[in-house]
Design a protein around this motif. Structure first.
Motif, PDB file in Angstrom:
ATOM      1  N   ASN A 176       4.695   9.853  -7.254  1.00  0.00           N
ATOM      2  CA  ASN A 176       5.806  10.100  -8.171  1.00  0.00           C
ATOM      3  C   ASN A 176       5.332  10.177  -9.614  1.00  0.00           C
ATOM      4  OD1 ASN A 176       7.626  10.120  -6.078  1.00  0.00           O
ATOM      5  ND2 ASN A 176       8.234   8.003  -6.343  1.00  0.00           N
ATOM      6  N   GLY A 177       4.368   9.335  -9.970  1.00  0.00           N
ATOM      7  CA  GLY A 177       3.829   9.361 -11.328  1.00  0.00           C
ATOM      8  C   GLY A 177       3.150  10.687 -11.635  1.00  0.00           C
ATOM      9  N   LEU A 178       2.377  11.196 -10.672  1.00  0.00           N
ATOM     10  CA  LEU A 178       1.704  12.479 -10.880  1.00  0.00           C
ATOM     11  C   LEU A 178       2.723  13.610 -11.024  1.00  0.00           C
ATOM     12  CD1 LEU A 178      -1.306  12.210  -8.410  1.00  0.00           C
ATOM     13  CD2 LEU A 178      -1.365  12.131 -10.904  1.00  0.00           C
ATOM     14  N   ALA A 179       3.752  13.577 -10.203  1.00  0.00           N
ATOM     15  CA  ALA A 179       4.777  14.619 -10.287  1.00  0.00           C
ATOM     16  C   ALA A 179       5.511  14.556 -11.617  1.00  0.00           C
ATOM     17  CB  ALA A 179       5.765  14.478  -9.128  1.00  0.00           C
ATOM     18  N   LEU A 180       5.842  13.357 -12.068  1.00  0.00           N
ATOM     19  CA  LEU A 180       6.551  13.229 -13.343  1.00  0.00           C
ATOM     20  C   LEU A 180       5.670  13.637 -14.519  1.00  0.00           C
ATOM     21  CD1 LEU A 180       8.516   9.913 -12.790  1.00  0.00           C
ATOM     22  CD2 LEU A 180       9.416  12.233 -12.809  1.00  0.00           C
ATOM     23  N   HIS A 181       4.391  13.298 -14.469  1.00  0.00           N
ATOM     24  CA  HIS A 181       3.481  13.714 -15.538  1.00  0.00           C
ATOM     25  C   HIS A 181       3.322  15.226 -15.553  1.00  0.00           C
ATOM     26  CE1 HIS A 181       2.259   9.868 -17.124  1.00  0.00           C
ATOM     27  NE2 HIS A 181       2.062   9.411 -15.900  1.00  0.00           N
ATOM     28  N   THR A 208       0.831  -1.203   0.000  1.00  0.00           N
ATOM     29  CA  THR A 208       0.000   0.000   0.000  1.00  0.00           C
ATOM     30  C   THR A 208       0.867   1.255   0.000  1.00  0.00           C
ATOM     31  OG1 THR A 208      -1.722  -1.193   1.197  1.00  0.00           O
ATOM     32  CG2 THR A 208      -1.826   1.209   1.230  1.00  0.00           C
ATOM     33  N   ALA A 209       1.897   1.265   0.833  1.00  0.00           N
ATOM     34  CA  ALA A 209       2.788   2.434   0.889  1.00  0.00           C
ATOM     35  C   ALA A 209       3.501   2.636  -0.444  1.00  0.00           C
ATOM     36  CB  ALA A 209       3.802   2.265   2.017  1.00  0.00           C
ATOM     37  N   LEU A 210       3.976   1.562  -1.052  1.00  0.00           N
ATOM     38  CA  LEU A 210       4.664   1.673  -2.340  1.00  0.00           C
ATOM     39  C   LEU A 210       3.709   2.114  -3.445  1.00  0.00           C
ATOM     40  CD1 LEU A 210       7.000  -1.447  -2.231  1.00  0.00           C
ATOM     41  CD2 LEU A 210       7.682   0.955  -2.115  1.00  0.00           C
ATOM     42  N   THR A 211       2.459   1.674  -3.394  1.00  0.00           N
ATOM     43  CA  THR A 211       1.477   2.093  -4.392  1.00  0.00           C
ATOM     44  C   THR A 211       1.202   3.579  -4.285  1.00  0.00           C
ATOM     45  OG1 THR A 211       0.455  -0.090  -4.342  1.00  0.00           O
ATOM     46  CG2 THR A 211      -0.868   1.691  -5.247  1.00  0.00           C
ATOM     47  N   VAL A 212       1.034   4.068  -3.069  1.00  0.00           N
ATOM     48  CA  VAL A 212       0.798   5.499  -2.865  1.00  0.00           C
ATOM     49  C   VAL A 212       2.007   6.309  -3.339  1.00  0.00           C
ATOM     50  CG1 VAL A 212       0.518   7.262  -1.077  1.00  0.00           C
ATOM     51  CG2 VAL A 212      -0.865   5.195  -1.012  1.00  0.00           C
TER      52      VAL A 212
END
Length: 120
Positions: free
Chosen positions: A57-62, A48-52
């Protein structure tokens, strides 16, 4: 051989010894089950922690990729062309735009950081 096996099971000491062995194996089974459940709960929490963290990180990179792709004038055109591309394809296309692309975006981010550091 069969006679020896029958004598072992019919021995008066076989009942209590078998009962004690069964209790010991039951205790080991309970301990293993509790340990496995605790381990599973820890792993689920880690997942769960890794998914969050991955989503953040995905949102920041996008967001960084979208910021590097152009300003408001290019926004309508970028949305149409980028709608069908994956983030990797968008990054490849952006990296191929010379001298624009990541170099310009990196310079802008560096300048932004320098300005923010002087304001602190």
């Amino acid at each position: 051989m069969l006679r020896t096996l029958i004598q072992a099971f019919t021995n008066p000491a076989a009942g209590p010894v078998g009962f004690l062995l069964a209790l010991a194996m039951c205790g080991l089974l309970v301990a293993t089950t509790i340990s496995a459940e605790r381990n599973e709960a820890d792993l689920r929490g880690r997942i769960t922690a890794l998914t969050v963290e991955n989503q953040r990180n995905g949102l920041a990179l996008h967001a960084r990729l979208a910021a590097c792709e152009g300003g408001p004038a290019d926004l309508a055109k970028s949305r149409l062309t980028n709608a069908s591309l994956s983030p990797e394809q968008r990054a490849q296309r952006l990296a191929g735009n010379e001298p624009q692309g990541f170099d310009v975006c990196a310079r802008m981010e560096s300048a932004d950081r320098a300005v923010l550091e002087t304001l602190r």
